[in-house]
Design an enzyme around this catalytic site. Structure first.
Site, PDB file in Angstrom:
ATOM      1  N   ASP A  23       0.882  -1.176   0.000  1.00  0.00           N
ATOM      2  CA  ASP A  23       0.000   0.000   0.000  1.00  0.00           C
ATOM      3  C   ASP A  23       0.913   1.217   0.000  1.00  0.00           C
ATOM      4  O   ASP A  23       2.121   1.095   0.215  1.00  0.00           O
ATOM      5  CB  ASP A  23      -0.915   0.007   1.244  1.00  0.00           C
ATOM      6  CG  ASP A  23      -2.219   0.791   0.984  1.00  0.00           C
ATOM      7  OD1 ASP A  23      -2.136   1.915   0.455  1.00  0.00           O
ATOM      8  OD2 ASP A  23      -3.290   0.264   1.292  1.00  0.00           O
ATOM      9  N   TYR A  31     -15.731   7.196  -9.910  1.00  0.00           N
ATOM     10  CA  TYR A  31     -15.198   5.980  -9.299  1.00  0.00           C
ATOM     11  C   TYR A  31     -15.693   4.733 -10.058  1.00  0.00           C
ATOM     12  O   TYR A  31     -14.908   3.845 -10.408  1.00  0.00           O
ATOM     13  CB  TYR A  31     -15.634   5.957  -7.830  1.00  0.00           C
ATOM     14  CG  TYR A  31     -15.504   4.643  -7.121  1.00  0.00           C
ATOM     15  CD1 TYR A  31     -14.258   4.092  -6.853  1.00  0.00           C
ATOM     16  CD2 TYR A  31     -16.644   3.954  -6.687  1.00  0.00           C
ATOM     17  CE1 TYR A  31     -14.150   2.889  -6.177  1.00  0.00           C
ATOM     18  CE2 TYR A  31     -16.540   2.761  -6.008  1.00  0.00           C
ATOM     19  CZ  TYR A  31     -15.288   2.221  -5.759  1.00  0.00           C
ATOM     20  OH  TYR A  31     -15.190   1.026  -5.099  1.00  0.00           O
TER      21      TYR A  31
HETATM   22  C1  15L Z   1     -17.911   0.563  -2.882  1.00  0.00           C
HETATM   23  O1  15L Z   1     -17.521   0.306  -4.006  1.00  0.00           O
HETATM   24  C2  15L Z   1     -17.049   1.230  -1.887  1.00  0.00           C
HETATM   25  O2  15L Z   1     -15.699   0.882  -2.041  1.00  0.00           O
HETATM   26  C3  15L Z   1     -17.495   0.985  -0.475  1.00  0.00           C
HETATM   27  O3  15L Z   1     -16.830   1.895   0.355  1.00  0.00           O
HETATM   28  C4  15L Z   1     -19.006   1.119  -0.316  1.00  0.00           C
HETATM   29  O4  15L Z   1     -19.385   2.440  -0.549  1.00  0.00           O
HETATM   30  C5  15L Z   1     -19.676   0.179  -1.279  1.00  0.00           C
HETATM   31  O5  15L Z   1     -19.230   0.380  -2.587  1.00  0.00           O
HETATM   32  C6  15L Z   1     -21.200   0.297  -1.250  1.00  0.00           C
HETATM   33  O6  15L Z   1     -21.807   0.482  -2.300  1.00  0.00           O
HETATM   34  O7  15L Z   1     -21.765   0.164  -0.176  1.00  0.00           O
END
Ligand code: 15L
Length: 272
Positions: A32, A134
């Site tokens: 990381d 994202y």
């Molecule tokens: C995700 O992709 C995130 O990484 C996580 O933190 C949550 O937000 C999750 O989705 C979700 O949809 O609950």
């Protein structure tokens, strides 16, 4: 498979995997940009910034399989997503190719397809409907995975993970929750199943309220052991009653859909 690299080792999902994976992969290597706060004696950690190609290449040396959780795990400004999830993911797959890595399991997300209504059940072959920058970056990673699988012979699995934890956190998560032990099962399919080329699976437990058709995962041997429904009564009674954004309530991606939302929701709802 002996030497397996876990990227994003300081993040939330890795906190579970660092406990569950060592008995399966005794030579687990963690990486990381920063050291996990609770790093234990006996854990092998190598610091690397995934946005720097030479750093991640160094870490991939001698590795047979990679579980790629690294990068930004939620919505962020474009510059952040670009560096962590686009450049970083490219660097990771390139480093894997150069190091002769056999398998990569890539943590993509339910947010790659978050703009499907909660009234629908979707498989892995639906059109992409990312709900955020994202989510778009996760689709980029899925695409990279397919390219490195078919062009370079790396066996790649893209896991569209819902929400990982000990228990579902709220009503939305009753549909997308995955218990860490079930996630390990999916990861093991990705790293170990003979003949695997490129697969996309949903990272969810045995959820009665699931929005996903995960039959491909089942065909590949996935037998989830945990059911969100066991927590449903508690979760539903704890759900706050105040109004949320209608787009967050309507679509599978929840608040990721509502963030920065400027469309006319009633008319979009009619069309979706
Ligand atoms: C995700 O992709 C995130 O990484 C996580 O933190 C949550 O937000 C999750 O989705 C979700 O949809 O609950």
């Amino acid at each position: 498979m002996k030497r397996v690299l876990l990227t994003g080792a300081a993040g939330g999902i890795a906190t579970w995997l660092r406990k569950l994976l060592p008995p399966v992969y005794p030579e687990l290597v963690l990486t990381d940009i920063r050291e996990p706060k609770d790093l234990q004696a006996g854990e092998r950690f190598i610091q690397a910034d995934i946005s720097k190609a030479d750093e991640i290449e160094r870490v991939c040396d001698g590795v047979e399989g990679i579980i790629h959780l690294g990068g930004r795990s939620g919505e962020a400004p474009w510059e952040t997503i670009l560096e962590a999830n686009i450049v970083g993911c490219y660097n990771l797959f390139e480093a894997a190719r150069k190091a002769g890595v056999k398998r990569v399991v890539f943590a993509t997300s339910n947010h790659a397809v978050g703009f499907y209504p909660r009234t629908t059940t979707i498989g892995t072959e639906v059109l992409a409907r990312p709900d955020s920058r994202y989510g778009v970056s996760k689709l980029f990673g899925e695409g990279l995975g397919a390219m490195y699988a078919y062009k370079h012979g790396i066996g790649v699995t893209a896991l569209r993970i819902g929400n990982v934890g000990d228990r579902p956190l709220d009503v939305r998560r009753l549909s997308i929750w995955i218990k860490p032990e079930d996630l390990v099962q999916l990861i093991r399919i990705g790293l170990e199943r003979p003949g695997l080329v490129y697969e996309v699976m949903y990272g969810i437990s045995d959820n009665q309220r699931s929005w996903y058709d995960n039959s491909r995962a089942e065909t590949l041997g996935y037998k989830p052991q945990w059911r969100s429904e066991d927590y449903a009564a508690d979760v539903i009674s704890a759900e706050p009653s105040e109004g949320k954004h209608p787009a967050a309530e309507y679509y599978q991606g929840g608040t990721f859909c509502a963030e920065e939302y400027t469309a006319d929701f009633p008319s979009m709802k009619m069309k979706s």
